[in-house]
Design an enzyme around this catalytic site. Structure first.
Site, short mmCIF file in Angstrom:
data_model
loop_
_atom_site.label_atom_id
_atom_site.label_comp_id
_atom_site.label_asym_id
_atom_site.label_seq_id
_atom_site.Cartn_x
_atom_site.Cartn_y
_atom_site.Cartn_z
N CYS A 3 0.86 -1.19 0.00
CA CYS A 3 0.00 0.00 0.00
C CYS A 3 0.89 1.23 0.00
O CYS A 3 1.88 1.28 0.74
CB CYS A 3 -0.91 -0.02 1.24
SG CYS A 3 -2.02 1.40 1.33
N HIS A 34 -9.17 -3.73 -2.26
CA HIS A 34 -8.20 -3.02 -1.41
C HIS A 34 -8.67 -1.59 -1.15
O HIS A 34 -8.68 -1.13 -0.01
CB HIS A 34 -6.82 -3.03 -2.09
CG HIS A 34 -5.76 -2.33 -1.32
ND1 HIS A 34 -4.81 -3.01 -0.60
CD2 HIS A 34 -5.48 -1.01 -1.15
CE1 HIS A 34 -3.99 -2.14 -0.02
NE2 HIS A 34 -4.38 -0.91 -0.35
N GLU A 35 -9.08 -0.90 -2.21
CA GLU A 35 -9.49 0.49 -2.06
C GLU A 35 -10.81 0.61 -1.30
O GLU A 35 -10.99 1.54 -0.50
CB GLU A 35 -9.57 1.18 -3.42
CG GLU A 35 -8.28 1.14 -4.23
CD GLU A 35 -7.01 1.48 -3.46
OE1 GLU A 35 -7.08 2.25 -2.48
OE2 GLU A 35 -5.94 0.97 -3.84
N HIS A 40 -10.13 0.54 2.30
CA HIS A 40 -9.70 1.86 2.79
C HIS A 40 -10.89 2.71 3.19
O HIS A 40 -10.88 3.37 4.23
CB HIS A 40 -8.91 2.61 1.71
CG HIS A 40 -7.43 2.39 1.77
ND1 HIS A 40 -6.63 2.84 2.78
CD2 HIS A 40 -6.59 1.77 0.90
CE1 HIS A 40 -5.38 2.52 2.56
NE2 HIS A 40 -5.33 1.86 1.42
#
Length: 136
Positions: free
Chosen positions: A85, A126-127, A130
Site C-alpha cells: 500500500c 483493497h481500495e 480503505h
C-alpha cells in the site's frame, strides 16, 4: 492537483462518508495523484489524500477510473495474497476474492453495477477496504 499521500494510520482507520457532487474536486485530485504515482501504485482511495469521502480511483489498463460510493455486493472465490500500500511500508497477507460485483456511481452520479475479476477486482477490494477504515 497532485496531493501528498497520507501515512497517518489513525486517519486511515476512520470510515469515510458518502461522496456528493461537492466532492468532484476531490475526484480529480485523486485521479491526478494516482497518475503521478502510476509507476508504483494501481489504485487509491480518497482518504489516502486526506479526504474522508467514498471515492476510489483504479488503474484499469490504460485508463484510470473513478468510482463514487462503491459497495461490493457480491464476492466469490476467496484466495490468500500479499499486498502493498502506498500509505504503508512493506507487504501484508490478506484474503481477497477472485470475482466481485460492485455498485457505484460515476462522476455524473449515474448508478452502475459491474462485475470485475482478477487483478482489477483485487485493486477495488483493497481500495474499498480503505473507505471502511480497513488497512492491510
Amino acid at each position: 492537483m497532485v496531493r501528498t499521500v497520507v501515512r497517518d494510520v489513525f486517519f486511515l482507520i476512520q470510515k469515510s462518508e458518502p461522496a456528493t457532487k461537492d466532492d468532484l474536486g476531490t475526484v480529480q485530485d485523486l485521479l491526478d495523484t494516482l497518475q503521478a504515482n502510476t509507476d508504483h501504485c494501481v489504485g487509491m482511495a480518497a482518504n489516502m489524500i486526506g479526504v474522508r469521502k467514498n471515492v476510489i480511483a483504479v488503474q484499469m489498463g490504460m485508463v484510470n477510473a473513478a468510482m463514487l460510493n462503491p459497495v461490493i455486493v457480491k464476492k466469490t472465490g476467496p484466495y490468500e495474497t500479499e499486498e502493498g500500500c502506498l500509505s504503508l511500508e512493506g507487504v501484508r497477507r490478506t484474503i481477497r476474492y477472485q470475482e466481485i460485483e460492485v455498485e457505484y456511481q460515476d462522476i455524473h452520479f449515474c448508478k452502475h453495477r459491474q462485475k470485475y475479476s482478477g487483478w482489477i477486482a483485487q485493486i477495488i477490494q483493497h481500495e474499498c477496504d480503505h473507505l471502511n477504515g480497513i488497512i492491510i
